[in-house]
Design an enzyme around this catalytic site. Structure first.
Site, PDB file in Angstrom:
ATOM      1  N   ALA A   1      10.824  -1.820  -9.010  1.00 47.04           N
ATOM      2  CA  ALA A   1      11.363  -1.025  -7.913  1.00 47.04           C
ATOM      3  C   ALA A   1      12.881  -0.934  -7.980  1.00 47.04           C
ATOM      4  O   ALA A   1      13.547  -1.694  -8.677  1.00 47.04           O
ATOM      5  CB  ALA A   1      10.944  -1.636  -6.583  1.00 47.04           C
TER       6      ALA A   1
ATOM      7  N   GLY B   1       0.794  -1.226   0.000  1.00 47.60           N
ATOM      8  CA  GLY B   1       0.000   0.000   0.000  1.00 47.60           C
ATOM      9  C   GLY B   1       0.821   1.269   0.000  1.00 47.60           C
ATOM     10  O   GLY B   1       0.358   2.325   0.419  1.00 47.60           O
ATOM     11  N   THR B   2       2.072   1.187  -0.482  1.00 45.68           N
ATOM     12  CA  THR B   2       2.918   2.380  -0.455  1.00 45.68           C
ATOM     13  C   THR B   2       2.986   3.087  -1.806  1.00 45.68           C
ATOM     14  O   THR B   2       3.835   3.944  -2.014  1.00 45.68           O
ATOM     15  CB  THR B   2       4.353   2.013  -0.036  1.00 45.68           C
ATOM     16  OG1 THR B   2       4.847   1.012  -0.929  1.00 45.68           O
ATOM     17  CG2 THR B   2       4.397   1.493   1.374  1.00 45.68           C
ATOM     18  N   SER B   3       2.096   2.733  -2.709  1.00 45.66           N
ATOM     19  CA  SER B   3       2.114   3.325  -4.052  1.00 45.66           C
ATOM     20  C   SER B   3       2.002   4.844  -4.013  1.00 45.66           C
ATOM     21  O   SER B   3       1.288   5.414  -3.185  1.00 45.66           O
ATOM     22  CB  SER B   3       0.937   2.749  -4.845  1.00 45.66           C
ATOM     23  OG  SER B   3       0.396   3.733  -5.694  1.00 45.66           O
TER      24      SER B   3
ATOM     25  N   VAL C   1      -1.476 -11.594 -10.512  1.00 47.48           N
ATOM     26  CA  VAL C   1      -0.889 -11.447  -9.185  1.00 47.48           C
ATOM     27  C   VAL C   1       0.409 -12.236  -9.130  1.00 47.48           C
ATOM     28  O   VAL C   1       0.440 -13.438  -9.415  1.00 47.48           O
ATOM     29  CB  VAL C   1      -1.812 -12.022  -8.087  1.00 47.48           C
ATOM     30  CG1 VAL C   1      -1.312 -11.618  -6.714  1.00 47.48           C
ATOM     31  CG2 VAL C   1      -3.225 -11.557  -8.297  1.00 47.48           C
TER      32      VAL C   1
ATOM     33  N   TYR D   1      15.554  12.983  -7.532  1.00 48.64           N
ATOM     34  CA  TYR D   1      14.356  13.083  -6.707  1.00 48.64           C
ATOM     35  C   TYR D   1      14.041  14.538  -6.463  1.00 48.64           C
ATOM     36  O   TYR D   1      14.926  15.302  -6.097  1.00 48.64           O
ATOM     37  CB  TYR D   1      14.667  12.459  -5.349  1.00 48.64           C
ATOM     38  CG  TYR D   1      13.774  11.329  -4.963  1.00 48.64           C
ATOM     39  CD1 TYR D   1      14.089  10.027  -5.310  1.00 48.64           C
ATOM     40  CD2 TYR D   1      12.622  11.562  -4.215  1.00 48.64           C
ATOM     41  CE1 TYR D   1      13.265   8.987  -4.938  1.00 48.64           C
ATOM     42  CE2 TYR D   1      11.805  10.523  -3.846  1.00 48.64           C
ATOM     43  CZ  TYR D   1      12.120   9.238  -4.211  1.00 48.64           C
ATOM     44  OH  TYR D   1      11.311   8.205  -3.851  1.00 48.64           O
TER      45      TYR D   1
ATOM     46  N   LEU E   1      -2.027  -7.390 -15.101  1.00 49.51           N
ATOM     47  CA  LEU E   1      -2.043  -8.691 -15.787  1.00 49.51           C
ATOM     48  C   LEU E   1      -2.343  -9.858 -14.856  1.00 49.51           C
ATOM     49  O   LEU E   1      -2.811 -10.896 -15.301  1.00 49.51           O
ATOM     50  CB  LEU E   1      -0.693  -8.937 -16.471  1.00 49.51           C
ATOM     51  CG  LEU E   1      -0.253  -7.927 -17.522  1.00 49.51           C
ATOM     52  CD1 LEU E   1       1.115  -8.284 -18.065  1.00 49.51           C
ATOM     53  CD2 LEU E   1      -1.265  -7.844 -18.650  1.00 49.51           C
TER      54      LEU E   1
END
Lengths: 654, 595
Positions: B255, B175-177, B310, B515, B308
Site C-alpha cells: 500500500a 475488505g477494501t480491495s 497471513v 489516478y 502465501l
C-alpha cells in the site's frame, strides 16, 4: 496466415463513393479577386496551441530529440555543440516553410485564372472534405495525395483554401528550390524542402524528422506528402516510400498523441500536363531541370484543353486502428523516447503494410475516364499489328464490353451513361486527338505516342491486375489443378511486386480476390481441386492475359539481355537494355513498343535482384552462378513454362 | 443478527477499553461503501445532501451536485435504480463445510460463523462489478465459514488445521480491495474459510527509543493512528481507505499513503513482519534497520496478496505527531503547467507531505461538491476569487486545474517550505488559491467513495484505477487514457459522453502516480457491467502501452492477473511461482491472486 482471417470478400461493385462537385463552376460565375480575398477561418485542431513560424523553429532546435543528436554529432566530429546547433539551425532555415496567407491569396487568384483556362472542371467530393474537416478538428492529420503532376500540391492547397480548411504544410523535393522566386513563393504557401538523399547525415535526419513531428503533434497544420515519393511517370502507382510515413506515425506509436488521421487523396487527371514529357523521359530523353524560365515556357500548355480533374478525399484512416493488435507499443517503454532508435522489424513491416494499404486506397478512388479503357483496346490492337485501324462501331462495342467488365471489378468509372456509347467514344478520341492517329514513322515518335497511351491505360491496371495475374497463371499452367494455378499466380505476383501495388504477404488474399471476381462474372468455375474456364469466360481471360502480356515479355527480354551480358555497371544498364530491345523490336521478335519504358526495365532489374537471380556487386550487375537460391531455380522453371507455351523462344542460359 | 456479533462486540469493548470500535459489520453497508449512516441522497426538494455526522460534509446540502450530475452524465432524478434493501439469505448457497476441520476448530475455541450475512460480507471487495451484483441481490460463490482469530497463535492453529484437512483459507482484513482479490475462485471445490483478522487489533508495544511500534496486523488505519496519537505518535501512513483498511492488508498489497513524501510507503515503514504460512512462521531474527542478507524476504511477503500466508504482527516505524499542519492549493492555467510544476518540485525534492494535481474535469467536480455556504460574505468572496482568476488573470475556466497541498512539521519549517513550493508554482503560472480549497480537496477523498453509491442509484456507474509512470510520460498517459475511455465508451454504445478524468497523486524522483476516474450513464445498455469491464480493460491496455505500470498500490488480485507475465517477464513469474510452490504446495491460501 493471420491476415487471411481479416480478409473478407466484399463485392467491389457495392463500394460506395461520394458524388462530385465542380469547384470551377463558381469561379466562372463570380469574381476571382473577391474569392482570393474572402474571409478565411478554417477549423483547427482542438488541441492546438497556436504558434508562429519562428516559435516552431525554436521548438525544433530546443527539442530533446535534436539536443541528443547535436551532442552526439559534436562528440563524433570534435565540434562544439554551439557549432553543431548552428549547422542544425542552418538546415532548418533551408528547410522550413513560411506559410503566409497573403501568398496563398495570390495563388488563389492566379490559379483560378490558370485552372479556368486549362481545365473544363475540377471536381471534388464535398463529403470527403467534410470528413476531413472533422478529422482536422479531432486529431493531427496527414494528407496523402497521389502524385501524377507538379500541379498536385498547388491543387490540394487551392481546394483546401476554397473549402475553408486548414492549409497543409507540404514536404517538397529540394529541386523546386532551384526556381528562385517560385521556390520562395511555394515556401510561403506552405512547402518545406527536403533533400532528395541524406542517407548518412544524422543531423539532417534529426532536424527534418523533428520538424515534421513537431508540426504534426502540435496540430500546427495538416502535414502533406507524397507516399510515392515522386511523380509517377507511368500513371501506375509507385511502390510507397516509407521514410516520411515512419516519421509521422512515430508520435502515435510513442504515445505522444492519441491518434493520427491519414487521409488518402486520389487526384485523377483526364490529361496530365506532363503527358508527352513523361513519355520522352521514359524513353531516355532527360527531364528538364526545374527552373523558373522552364515554367514560363510551359505557357504554351495554356492554350490546350486538359479536360477535367477529379479529386477524391478518401476515408480518414486512423493510425491507432491500423496499429491495433499489430504493434506492441510498450516496446518503447525502456528507452527514453528522445533517443533515436532504429525501428524494429515489427514497426517496419507495420509501416510497410500501412503504406500499401494507403496506396491501394488512393488507387481505388481514382476516377477513370472512358479514354483509359479505350487505351486498353487501342494498345492491344496496336500490338496485334492491326494496321488498318478499327471500325468505330467495333471499337465502341469493345469499349462497352470493357466498361462493363471494369465496373464488375469495382472500377470508379466516370462513363456518362446517358450519352450513347458511340458519342462517348468519339468525344474521348477528340480530346486525345494528339495521340490517336497513330501513323507510321520512326520508332521513337511512335514510342512517345504509345507510351502516352500506356500512361492512360495504366490508370486502370490496378482494377485488372489480380484477375490478370490469375488469367496468366491459368494460361501457363499445365493443368487445371487449383494448387498448380495458385503456385503460378504466387510466382507471377512475386515477380511483379515491384511493378504493381501488391501488398507483401497478401498472396492468398489476392488469389482469392481474383478468383472471386472471375467466378462472379461467370468467367471461371472453381471447385475444391480444379479451375475451369467457362464458355463465355474465354473472351475475358484472353483480354486479361493480354493485359499482363507486355510486362511478361518485357521482363523476359530483360532476362535475356542479362543472360547475354557478363557484367555491367548499373549506369550502363538502361542504355544497353534499350538498345537490345530496339533490336528485338525492329526484327519483330518483340511486339510491345512499351517495353522501351525505362520504368519497366528498372522494375524488372529490381525484381531480379530482389529474387536473388541477379546480384549487385559494388555497383555492378550481372548474373551470379555461384549462389543459386531457391528463387533462381523458380525463375528458371518460370521461363521454361512460359516458353513451353511458345510465348518466347526458350531461354537457354542460366 | 448473529449472536456471534454480540459476543464479538463485548469482546471488542473489552480489548479496546474506551474505544468506539465496535463490530464494523454492524455499522457498515453490506452493499456499498462505508458507514450505513453516511450516504449521499437527494432530499425532497431534489437537493443533494450528505447524511450522518462522521464527516465535515455530513448533514450539509450540496447545491451544485445535482446540476453537475445531470449535465455531466445526462442523469435524471426520475430514473432511479435502487439497490436491493436487504440481503436475501435464501440467495446464498448453503456452506460447504469440512466437518473434520470444523470439529477440531470448535475444540480450539476460536470464534467462527457460517451465517449467510457474515459470509456474504466477506465475499467481496469494492470493485464495481462486485458492488453492482450485490445491489441487484446477486450472490456468487461466498466463503463457507468465517473465523475470527484473536492473536498470532490462533492463526497458527487455524493454518495447521487448514493444512491438515485441506481447507482453503482466504485472509480478510478491511475488505477494501479493488482488484477482485476477495472474490472466491468459482472453481474452488474445497471448503473456503475466510480468516477475518479484525480481532487482532492491538498495539502490543511502543518502543520510543527506536521509534517503532509492534502492532497486530488486523488493526484498521484509523484506529492505529488514533491509538498512537494518544501516546503522541503517528505512523503517517494514510491511504485513502484508512478508515477501513487494515495493516495486514497494506503489507499484503504494498500500500501507499497520501503522506508518503514524509513517512514513506508501507515498504519504507515496515521494520519487521511475522507471517504464518503452511510451512510455518516466517520472520527475521532482529530489527536492524537495513540488512544485506540476500534478497529481502519481506519483499516476498509485501504484495503477496494473501497467497502465501497471513500477516499477523508487524513492527512499524512511528514518528512524533507533527506540531503543525497546513493545507494549501494552487491554481494553474492548464494541466501541462501543473505537471511541469510537480516535476520541478520533485526535481528539487521539496514535495510537501502531500501534493496532488487535479485536471480540469476534476476541478469542476470538486467545485460541484462545495457545500452550501451560510454567509453572504463567503459567497461574495468566492465570486471575487473566481473573477480574479478567470477575468483578471485570464485563466480559461475550461482548462485551469488545481493542485492541493498538505504541509506538516514544525511551524517555522512548514512556513518556509510553503514559500519554497509557492515560489516554484509561480514559475509555472500557478496562483495560490487558499487553504480552504486544499482542505476540501483532501476531505473529498474520503467522501468520494460514497458518491459512487449515489451514482448507482441513478444509472451511473464508475470506478477509479491507478498507475505509476515516468515523468516524461505523465502528460501523454493522462491524455491518451482519458481519450481511450471516451472512445471505447462511444464504441460500446454508451449513450452519453463519460466522465473521464485524472489526477497526479504522488510524486517520486523518477515519476508519478496517476489516478483515473471514469464513470458513465448506462441507460440503454443491456449489460452495463460488461461494458464497464471492457472499457476498463482497454484503459489498462492503454496505460501499459504508454509506459505505465500495472498498479502503483491497488495490487493485482485477479482483476489484473492477465498482464502479470508481460509486466514481470516469464522468469519473474517463475520466481514468484517457485516461492508459492515451496511455501504453500497444496494451495491452502487459495485465493488465486497475483499468479
Amino acid at each position: 496466415m493471420a491476415s487471411e482471417a481479416v480478409y473478407s470478400h466484399r463485392d467491389p461493385m457495392l463500394k460506395k463513393r461520394d458524388d462530385f462537385e465542380d469547384i470551377l463552376e463558381e469561379r466562372r460565375n463570380s469574381s476571382d479577386l473577391r474569392y482570393a480575398l474572402k474571409c478565411y477561418t478554417p477549423v483547427l485542431y482542438k488541441g492546438l496551441t497556436p504558434c508562429k513560424v519562428s516559435e516552431l523553429k525554436q521548438m525544433v532546435l530546443q527539442s530533446d530529440q535534436l539536443g541528443y543528436v547535436i551532442t552526439q554529432v559534436s562528440k563524433e566530429k570534435g565540434m562544439t555543440t554551439d557549432e553543431v546547433t548552428g549547422d542544425a539551425a542552418a538546415i532548418l532555415e533551408e528547410m522550413a516553410q513560411r506559410l503566409q496567407l497573403s501568398t496563398v491569396r495570390f495563388f488563389a487568384f492566379t490559379l483560378s485564372k490558370v485552372f479556368k483556362t486549362l481545365f473544363r472542371s475540377i471536381c471534388v467530393n464535398e463529403e470527403g472534405l467534410q470528413r476531413l474537416q472533422q478529422a482536422i478538428h479531432n486529431h493531427p492529420v496527414v494528407l496523402l495525395p497521389s502524385h501524377r503532376s507538379y500541379m498536385d500540391f498547388l491543387l490540394m492547397s487551392y481546394i483546401l483554401y476554397t473549402y475553408d480548411l486548414a492549409l497543409p504544410v507540404i514536404a517538397a523535393g529540394m529541386d523546386f528550390m532551384g526556381m528562385k522566386v517560385v521556390g520562395e513563393m511555394l515556401r510561403m504557401s506552405g512547402a518545406f524542402f527536403i533533400r532528395r538523399s541524406f542517407g548518412g547525415d544524422k543531423l539532417y535526419w534529426a532536424v527534418f524528422s523533428e520538424y515534421v513531428k513537431i508540426m504534426l503533434k502540435n496540430g500546427y497544420a495538416p502535414v502533406e506528402f507524397f507516399l510515392e515519393g515522386t511523380r509517377s511517370r507511368t500513371a501506375k502507382s509507385l511502390t510507397p516510400k516509407l521514410g516520411l510515413l515512419n516519421i509521422v506515425m512515430d508520435p502515435f506509436l510513442k504515445g505522444e498523441v492519441f491518434d493520427i488521421s491519414l487521409v488518402p487523396v486520389s487526384i485523377s487527371y483526364e490529361r496530365t500536363l506532363e503527358e508527352a514529357l513523361y513519355a520522352r523521359e521514359l524513353l531516355g530523353v532527360p527531364k528538364p531541370k526545374e527552373s523558373t524560365s522552364g515554367l514560363f515556357k510551359a505557357r504554351k500548355i495554356l492554350s490546350e484543353d486538359y479536360g477535367s480533374i477529379h479529386v477524391y478525399f478518401g476515408q480518414p484512416v486512423s493510425v491507432r486502428s491500423l496499429a491495433e493488435s499489430r504493434v506492441n507499443r510498450s516496446q518503447f517503454n525502456l528507452i527514453p523516447r528522445h533517443i533515436p532508435t532504429r525501428p524494429s522489424e515489427e514497426i517496419l513491416s507495420f509501416v510497410n503494410d500501412s503504406a500499401y494499404r494507403l496506396v491501394r486506397a488512393q488507387e481505388e478512388n481514382m476516377v477513370l475516364k472512358p479514354w483509359v479503357l479505350l487505351a486498353f483496346v487501342l494498345l492491344q490492337k496496336q500490338a496485334a499489328e492491326d494496321k488498318q485501324g478499327t471500325a468505330l462501331d467495333e471499337f465502341t462495342e469493345q469499349a462497352v464490353w470493357l466498361r462493363d467488365l471494369s465496373r464488375h471489378y469495382g472500377a470508379f468509372l466516370h462513363w456518362p451513361d446517358h450519352i450513347p456509347p458511340s458519342e462517348v467514344v468519339s468525344s474521348s478520341l477528340s480530346l486525345h486527338r494528339g495521340l490517336v492517329r497513330i501513323s507510321e514513322g520512326r520508332l521513337l515518335n511512335q514510342a512517345v505516342v504509345i507510351l502516352s497511351c500506356v500512361s492512360y491505360r495504366n490508370q486502370a491496371l490496378n482494377v485488372f491486375i489480380r484477375p490478370a495475374l490469375l488469367a496468366s497463371a491459368i494460361h501457363t499452367a499445365a493443368s487445371n489443378r487449383k494448387q498448380e494455378i495458385y503456385n503460378g499466380f504466387s510466382f507471377l505476383r512475386n515477380m511483379f511486386s515491384n511493378e504493381f501495388i501488391l501488398c507483401p504477404g497478401a498472396t492468398v488474399q489476392d488469389f482469392e480476390e481474383a478468383c472471386y471476381l472471375l467466378v462472379k462474372t461467370g468467367a471461371l468455375q472453381i471447385n475444391q481441386q480444379e479451375v475451369l474456364i467457362t464458355e463465355r469466360g474465354h473472351r475475358t481471360l484472353a483480354f486479361l492475359t493480354s493485359v499482363l502480356d507486355p510486362f511478361l515479355q518485357g521482363y523476359q527480354v530483360v532476362c535475356r539481355f542479362l543472360c547475354e551480358e557478363d557484367c555491367l555497371t548499373e549506369k550502363q544498364f538502361i542504355p544497353a537494355v534499350r538498345k537490345f530491345i530496339i533490336k528485338h523490336l525492329l526484327t519483330g521478335r518483340l511486339r510491345y513498343i512499351e517495353v522501351l519504358s525505362s520504368d519497366l526495365q528498372k522494375n524488372a532489374l529490381a525484381a531480379l535482384i530482389r529474387l536473388g537471380a541477379v546480384q549487385k556487386i559494388k555497383g555492378y550487375v550481372g548474373f551470379t552462378h555461384l549462389r543459386v537460391p531457391l528463387e533462381t531455380t523458380k525463375l528458371f522453371s518460370f521461363t521454361l513454362f512460359i516458353s513451353s507455351k511458345n510465348i518466347l523462344p526458350l531461354l537457354s542460359v542460366i | 443478527m448473529c449472536c456471534l456479533c454480540n459476543t464479538k462486540r463485548a469482546m471488542c469493548l473489552l480489548t479496546c477499553g474506551q474505544s468506539i470500535w465496535v463490530c464494523l459489520q454492524e455499522i457498515m453497508k453490506w452493499n456499498g461503501w462505508g458507514y450505513s449512516d453516511s450516504k449521499f441522497l437527494y432530499n425532497k426538494k431534489g437537493q443533494a445532501e450528505f447524511t450522518g455526522k462522521r464527516y465535515r460534509l455530513s448533514g450539509m446540502i450540496i447545491p451544485g451536485l445535482r446540476e453537475w450530475m445531470e449535465s455531466t452524465f445526462g442523469a435524471n432524478l426520475q430514473h432511479k435504480t435502487p439497490a436491493a434493501p436487504i440481503l436475501n439469505s435464501s440467495a446464498v448457497q448453503p456452506p460447504t463445510l469440512n466437518e473434520a476441520f470444523l470439529k477440531e476448530l470448535k475444540s480450539t475455541g476460536i470464534p467462527f460463523s457460517h451465517d449467510a450475512e457474515d459470509r456474504v460480507f466477506r465475499s467481496h471487495g469494492h470493485c464495481l462489478h462486485e458492488i453492482f451484483a450485490l445491489r441487484e441481490g446477486k450472490i456468487g460463490r461466498v466463503p463457507d465459514l468465517v473465523v475470527w482469530p484473536n492473536c498470532h497463535n490462533d492463526v497458527v492453529k487455524i493454518v495447521e488445521l487448514a493444512c491438515k484437512h485441506n481447507v482453503c483459507l482466504m485472509p480478510y482484513g478491511g475488505g477494501t480491495s479493488v482488484s477482485s482479490a476477495l472474490e472466491c475462485p468459482p472453481e474452488e471445490t474445497r471448503s473456503i474459510v475466510s480468516l477475518d483478522t479484525s480481532q487482532m487489533n492491538r498495539i502490543l508495544w511502543i518502543d520510543e527509543k527506536n521509534l517503532t511500534a509492534h502492532v497486530e496486523a488486523g488493526i484498521v488505519g484509523q484506529d492505529l493512528e488514533r491509538l498512537l496519537n494518544e501516546s503522541g505518535y503517528c505512523t503517517g501512513h494514510e491511504p485513502d481507505s484508512m478508515e477501513f483498511s487494515s495493516l495486514g492488508g497494506w503489507v499484503a498489497t504494498r500500500a501507499s499513503g497520501m503522506k508518503k513524501n514524509i513517512y514513506g510507503n508501507i515498504e519504507d515503514l515496515v521494520v519487521h513482519i511475522k507471517m504464518v504460512t503452511p510451512q510455518g512462521v516466517i520472520e527475521k531474527s532482529c530489527q536492524g534497520p537495513r540488512m544485506s542478507t540476500g534478497p529481502d524476504v519481506h519483499h516476498f511477503i509485501m504484495g503477496s496478496e494473501g497467497t502465501l500466508g497471513v500477516v499477523t504482527e508487524v513492527t512499524m516505524k512511528i514518528r512524533p505527531m507533527p506540531e503543525y499542519q497546513k493545507y494549501g492549493s494552487v491554481v494553474f492555467p492548464n494541466f501541462e503547467m501543473g505537471v511541469a510544476c510537480l516535476r520541478e518540485v520533485a526535481r528539487q525534492r521539496c514535495a510537501p507531505a502531500s501534493i496532488r494535481l487535479m485536471d480540469n474535469e476534476q476541478f469542476k467536480f470538486g467545485h460541484a461538491l462545495k457545500p452550501q455556504v451560510s454567509s453572504i460574505f463567503t459567497s461574495f468572496l468566492d465570486g471575487l476569487k473566481k473573477f480574479y482568476i478567470t477575468k483578471f488573470k485570464g485563466f480559461d475556466p475550461n482548462r485551469l486545474c488545481v493542485a492541493t497541498l498538505l504541509f506538516e512539521g514544525d511551524r517555522e519549517k512548514v512556513l518556509q517550505h510553503e514559500k519554497q513550493v509557492y515560489d516554484i508554482a509561480a514559475k509555472f503560472g500557478g496562483l495560490a488559491a487558499g487553504e480552504d480549497n486544499g482542505q476540501r480537496g483532501y476531505m473529498l477523498t474520503f467522501v468520494i467513495a460514497y458518491l459512487r453509491d449515489l451514482g448507482m442509484d441513478y444509472y451511473v456507474i464508475g470506478e477509479s484505477f491507478e498507475t505509476s509512470v515516468p515523468w516524461d510520460r505523465v502528460l501523454d498517459i493522462c491524455r491518451n487514457v482519458k481519450a481511450r475511455i471516451v472512445r471505447e465508451c462511444k464504441d460500446k454504445g454508451v449513450q452519453f459522453p463519460p466522465l473521464s478524468t485524472c489526477r497526479v497523486t504522488q510524486t517520486y524522483d523518477a515519476g508519478a502516480c496517476v489516478y483515473f476516474y471514469f464513470a458513465f450513464n448506462y441507460r440503454g445498455l443491456s449489460d452495463p457491467v460488461h461494458v464497464y469491464e471492457q472499457v476498463e480493460h482497454a484503459a489498462r491496455e492503454e496505460i501499459l502501452a504508454n509506459g505505465g505500470s500495472l498498479s502503483h498500490h491497488h495490487g493485482v488480485g485477479k482483476l489484473r492477473k492477465e498482464w502479470m507475465r508481460e509486466t514481470i517477464s516469464s522468469v519473474g513469474m517463475g520466481m514468484l511461482r517457485s516461492v508459492k510452490d515451496y511455501v504453500d504446495p497444496n494451495n491452502i491460501f487459495g485465493n488465486r491472486n497475483l499468479l
